[in-house]
Motif scaffolding. Structure first.
Motif, short mmCIF file in Angstrom:
data_model
loop_
_atom_site.label_atom_id
_atom_site.label_comp_id
_atom_site.label_asym_id
_atom_site.label_seq_id
_atom_site.Cartn_x
_atom_site.Cartn_y
_atom_site.Cartn_z
N GLY A 17 -9.74 -3.21 -8.66
CA GLY A 17 -10.51 -2.02 -8.35
C GLY A 17 -9.66 -0.77 -8.22
O GLY A 17 -10.15 0.34 -8.38
N GLN A 18 -8.36 -0.96 -7.93
CA GLN A 18 -7.48 0.19 -7.72
C GLN A 18 -6.72 0.59 -8.98
O GLN A 18 -5.91 1.49 -8.94
N GLU A 19 -6.95 -0.13 -10.08
CA GLU A 19 -6.20 0.16 -11.29
C GLU A 19 -6.43 1.60 -11.73
O GLU A 19 -7.57 2.05 -11.83
N PRO A 20 -5.37 2.36 -11.97
CA PRO A 20 -5.56 3.73 -12.45
C PRO A 20 -6.08 3.73 -13.89
O PRO A 20 -6.06 2.70 -14.56
N ALA A 21 -6.56 4.89 -14.32
CA ALA A 21 -7.18 5.00 -15.64
C ALA A 21 -6.19 4.67 -16.77
O ALA A 21 -4.99 4.93 -16.64
N GLN A 37 13.74 24.97 -8.72
CA GLN A 37 13.73 25.67 -10.01
C GLN A 37 12.39 25.55 -10.74
O GLN A 37 12.28 25.97 -11.90
N ASN A 38 11.41 24.94 -10.08
CA ASN A 38 10.09 24.76 -10.69
C ASN A 38 10.15 23.97 -12.00
O ASN A 38 9.48 24.30 -12.97
N LYS A 39 10.97 22.93 -12.02
CA LYS A 39 11.16 22.13 -13.23
C LYS A 39 10.42 20.80 -13.18
O LYS A 39 10.56 19.97 -14.07
N LEU A 40 9.67 20.56 -12.09
CA LEU A 40 8.95 19.29 -12.00
C LEU A 40 7.44 19.52 -11.91
O LEU A 40 6.98 20.53 -11.38
N GLU A 41 6.70 18.55 -12.43
CA GLU A 41 5.24 18.56 -12.43
C GLU A 41 4.77 17.81 -11.18
O GLU A 41 5.28 16.73 -10.88
N PRO A 42 3.80 18.36 -10.43
CA PRO A 42 3.29 17.59 -9.29
C PRO A 42 2.64 16.29 -9.78
O PRO A 42 2.11 16.25 -10.89
N ILE A 43 2.69 15.26 -8.95
CA ILE A 43 2.06 14.00 -9.37
C ILE A 43 0.72 13.81 -8.65
O ILE A 43 0.51 14.35 -7.57
N ASP A 44 -0.16 13.05 -9.28
CA ASP A 44 -1.48 12.75 -8.70
C ASP A 44 -1.38 11.36 -8.09
O ASP A 44 -1.43 10.35 -8.79
N MET A 45 -1.22 11.30 -6.75
CA MET A 45 -1.03 10.01 -6.07
C MET A 45 -2.20 9.05 -6.28
O MET A 45 -2.01 7.84 -6.16
N ALA A 46 -3.39 9.58 -6.60
CA ALA A 46 -4.54 8.70 -6.85
C ALA A 46 -4.25 7.78 -8.04
O ALA A 46 -4.84 6.70 -8.16
N GLN A 47 -3.34 8.21 -8.91
CA GLN A 47 -2.98 7.40 -10.09
C GLN A 47 -1.89 6.38 -9.75
O GLN A 47 -1.48 5.60 -10.62
N ILE A 48 -1.37 6.45 -8.53
CA ILE A 48 -0.21 5.61 -8.19
C ILE A 48 -0.48 4.79 -6.93
O ILE A 48 0.21 4.93 -5.90
N PRO A 49 -1.50 3.90 -6.98
CA PRO A 49 -1.81 3.11 -5.79
C PRO A 49 -0.65 2.23 -5.34
O PRO A 49 -0.52 1.92 -4.15
N ASN A 50 0.23 1.85 -6.27
CA ASN A 50 1.37 1.00 -5.89
C ASN A 50 2.40 1.73 -5.03
O ASN A 50 3.36 1.11 -4.55
N PHE A 51 2.19 3.04 -4.83
CA PHE A 51 3.09 3.78 -3.93
C PHE A 51 3.06 3.13 -2.55
O PHE A 51 4.05 3.18 -1.80
N ALA A 52 1.93 2.51 -2.21
CA ALA A 52 1.79 1.84 -0.90
C ALA A 52 2.77 0.67 -0.75
O ALA A 52 3.00 0.19 0.36
N ASN A 53 3.34 0.22 -1.88
CA ASN A 53 4.31 -0.88 -1.81
C ASN A 53 5.69 -0.43 -1.32
O ASN A 53 6.52 -1.25 -0.95
N VAL A 54 5.92 0.88 -1.35
CA VAL A 54 7.23 1.40 -0.96
C VAL A 54 7.37 1.32 0.56
O VAL A 54 6.46 1.69 1.30
N ASP A 55 8.53 0.84 0.99
CA ASP A 55 8.81 0.83 2.43
C ASP A 55 8.76 2.27 2.94
O ASP A 55 9.44 3.15 2.38
N PRO A 56 7.96 2.55 3.98
CA PRO A 56 7.82 3.94 4.47
C PRO A 56 9.15 4.59 4.84
O PRO A 56 9.25 5.82 4.90
N LYS A 57 10.19 3.78 5.08
CA LYS A 57 11.51 4.36 5.39
C LYS A 57 12.03 5.22 4.24
O LYS A 57 12.88 6.07 4.43
N PHE A 58 11.51 4.96 3.03
CA PHE A 58 12.05 5.65 1.85
C PHE A 58 11.08 6.70 1.29
O PHE A 58 11.32 7.24 0.22
#
Ligand code: N2P
Length: 369
Positions: A35-39, A109-130
């Motif tokens: 159900g959490q699979e991104p598009a 330097q404004n060289k990065l694009e913001p990311i849409d966390m809704a597309q990255i549910p696996n971010f929850a797998n990262v240890d909050p320390k990091f």
């Protein structure tokens, strides 16, 4: 203000890491459910620009098999090489893997694009320390990839004495037997630390002293290599040097006589992250890739092939349950699982602002001598 924020960041990182000597111990994995699979991305290719020897081919093949997206993987050997490419404009890359201070510079330097966390549910797998680190508060632009240290490696059977400090590398008995990273911030930083200065000094006199110190070390240096410094340690061509933790881990896997220590003067600490360059042609594929890399099983492929330290708690849990030997090896070696006293002496590279030019000049001058 900037200095204060940086110092707090370093303290925070150090406190967080030292408060938990065993990063795998506190996992709260959030497995991706269907159900959490991104598009499914519309893009059919992904242009990855990453450190050499850092992303397993198996992971790229698995990504292509799942999404039908072909991955082109170009490599670099330092943050500075990658930054130069992005600063030249329209690189055509979709994903880059900058370290902490480089993320901070690229955001500024404004060289990065913001990311849409809704597309990255696996971010929850990262240890909050990091997560939510000083270089990208709120992870607006980046997700953690690997982390590690930069320290002293040596082969116990080759060195004529037991090195404890960076200063030991200047011993004449190491003549022609050292390998050091081809990395201006890490190598100049090491010389500064050896002289008792801040690894991130911006003082021209101290930097000049660091250059002279490095010139004195040159007869001992056989190789500058950031791609595979472990190879010369394994063949016995080099006996000791300055490498990233993963290089020491790879050497240790081939030869149990390899030791990796944080010397008395201190060592380095870094956090590498996936980020999307501004105007990336395939940002949808980039976010699918970020999510895929954070899948526990895929992330465990990274730790097995390129044993740096893994910020993904669910991946370490996956290894513990499914690859007990690989997990035991990960937990047992200082390179992958540094003890608290190692981390306590480790210092981050920081954005030194306009002093970057001094570092660049010094490095070019030193290498040319
Ligand atoms: C991979 C280098 C690791 C990057 N070859 C250290 N930040």
């Amino acid at each position: 203000m900037k200095t204060f924020r940086f110092v707090s960041g370093v303290l925070l990182v150090v406190m967080l890491l030292s408060s938990c000597a065993s990063p795998a111990a506190t996992s709260s994995p959030a497995a991706t459910s269907a159900g959490q699979e991104p598009a499914q991305p519309a893009s059919k290719s992904l242009n990855l620009y990453g450190w050499s020897d850092y992303v397993p081919q198996q992971l790229l093949d698995d990504f292509t098999a799942k999404y039908g997206i072909k991955v082109n993987y170009d490599t670099y050997s330092s943050n500075e090489e990658m930054q130069a490419k992005l600063q030249a404009g329209a690189s055509g890359y979709d994903v880059v893997i900058p370290s902490d201070y480089t993320i901070a510079i690229l955001i500024k330097q404004n060289k990065l694009e913001p990311i849409d966390m809704a597309q990255i549910p696996n971010f929850a797998n990262v240890d909050p320390k990091f997560t939510n680190q000083y270089y990208d508060p709120g992870n607006k632009y980046s997700v953690p990839y690997q982390w590690g240290t930069t320290a002293l490696v040596y082969d116990k059977t080759k060195v004529p004495f037991e090195p404890k400090s960076w200063a030991d590398l200047w011993d004449a008995r190491f003549k022609g037997h050292l390998v050091v990273l081809d990395d201006e911030r890490e190598v100049i930083g090491m010389a500064l630390q050896t002289l008792g200065y801040d690894k991130n000094s911006t003082d021209p006199t101290q930097l000049q002293a660091a250059e002279q110190k490095l010139i004195d070390l040159k007869p001992n240096i056989l190789l500058f290599n950031s791609d595979d410094p472990e190879t010369s340690l394994i063949t016995g061509e080099t006996w000791a040097g300055l490498v990233f933790n993963g290089n020491a881990s790879l050497a240790y896997q081939q030869d149990a006589n390899i030791s990796y220590i944080c010397p008395t003067e201190g060592c380095g600490l870094w956090f590498d992250n996936l980020a999307i360059p501004k105007d990336a042609p395939h940002p949808d594929a980039a976010m699918a890739f970020m999510n895929f890399v954070l899948d526990p099983k895929e992330s465990s492929l990274i730790s097995k092939e390129f044993p740096y330290s893994n910020p993904n708690a669910a991946a370490l849990e996956y290894m513990k349950n499914n690859e007990p030997d690989a997990y035991a090896a990960y937990m047992a070696f200082e390179g992958t699982n540094p003890p608290a006293d190692f981390i306590a002496k480790a210092t981050l590279v920081k954005d030194v602002g306009s002093a970057t030019q001094l570092y660049d000049q010094l490095w070019t001058d030193f290498k040319g001598k």
